[in-house]
Design an enzyme around this catalytic site. Sequence first.
Site, PDB file in Angstrom:
ATOM      1  N   SER A 151     -64.048 -16.417  28.210  1.00  0.00           N
ATOM      2  CA  SER A 151     -65.407 -16.903  28.401  1.00  0.00           C
ATOM      3  C   SER A 151     -66.144 -15.981  29.360  1.00  0.00           C
ATOM      4  O   SER A 151     -65.545 -15.350  30.234  1.00  0.00           O
ATOM      5  CB  SER A 151     -65.365 -18.327  28.974  1.00  0.00           C
ATOM      6  OG  SER A 151     -66.600 -18.695  29.531  1.00  0.00           O
ATOM      7  N   HIS A 205     -71.196 -29.036  26.187  1.00  0.00           N
ATOM      8  CA  HIS A 205     -71.967 -27.953  26.776  1.00  0.00           C
ATOM      9  C   HIS A 205     -73.462 -28.182  26.530  1.00  0.00           C
ATOM     10  O   HIS A 205     -73.856 -29.075  25.779  1.00  0.00           O
ATOM     11  CB  HIS A 205     -71.530 -26.612  26.201  1.00  0.00           C
ATOM     12  CG  HIS A 205     -70.185 -26.168  26.677  1.00  0.00           C
ATOM     13  ND1 HIS A 205     -69.043 -26.270  25.908  1.00  0.00           N
ATOM     14  CD2 HIS A 205     -69.782 -25.632  27.858  1.00  0.00           C
ATOM     15  CE1 HIS A 205     -68.011 -25.810  26.593  1.00  0.00           C
ATOM     16  NE2 HIS A 205     -68.429 -25.422  27.774  1.00  0.00           N
TER      17      HIS A 205
END
Length: 317
Positions: A108, A180
């Site tokens: 990420s 998210h």
Amino acid sequence: MNHETKIYIAGHKGMVGSSICRKLKAEGYTNLIGKTSAELDLRDQKAVNDFFIKEQPQIVIDAAAKVGGILANRDYPYQFLMENLQIQNNIIDASHKHNVKKFVFLGSSCIYPKLAPQPLKEYYLLSGPLEPTNDAYAIAKIAGVKACEAIRKQFGKDYVSLMPTNLYGSHDNFDLKTSHVLPAMIRKFHDAKENGNTPVTLWGSGTPMREFLYVDDVADAVCFAIENKLSDNLYNVGTGKDLTIKELAETIQEITGHKGEINWDSSKPDGTPRKLMNVDKLKNEGWQASTSLKEGIKKTYEWFLENKNSYKKVKLK
């Protein structure tokens, strides 16, 4: 490598893993293997080792992780650190022990320092403090990058780490407590529209800038990585373009058809001020993203509408 090469996709049921499976199948790969968490607990070292002894995969793609948004990362730092370390360490070590020649580790963009220069370049890794709201997850992912780098250097194996920017798409998590920002906005705007275009309250000021990558593009990057011998161990995967959270909200509001107000709760955290990836390194290898943000959000909203009954259990507050 050919289309009969045995490929293990860890996390094949998740948003990223399922997209990778679809991509590989579309490209003609026929020997794909995956196990659900009920079938194989990736936190269990012995179980993972036994699985590798039995299956002997030739290529491994690690898309398995415990993931979540700011709220989940803030409230459960130990789980995000420990479970991700357990999952990736077991997969990486078993791959090395059982002679997997090609390995793709997915991380990420949160591995980079909070205040690193923008756009983020790969060599900024470990050059400053992390964003505290998700540092547990980031530390785990950095450890995975370093493990793959060590195997590449010490043993000459083709182990590569791909660091996607913020991902979204079909099979995303739309649970408002754990999702998210982009899927959470889709859910909030849709539900508000269904409730008579009621106002939508969003976290923070709306000023932070973010980059988003449609999940099928990262699947394409993974396919590129297994079909080519990349010259280095760490690559950013993104679009190289960002926008403010406010602009994202307005785009999603337009696509979902919500006609109400947007309110910003500035008492809630913004997170990192900006997080834009420099994608020149992978572009120079021959890959770049192809899905525009509007196109990707439209596709994601269409998938959400087809599957929205799965999310009715969570009520809007």
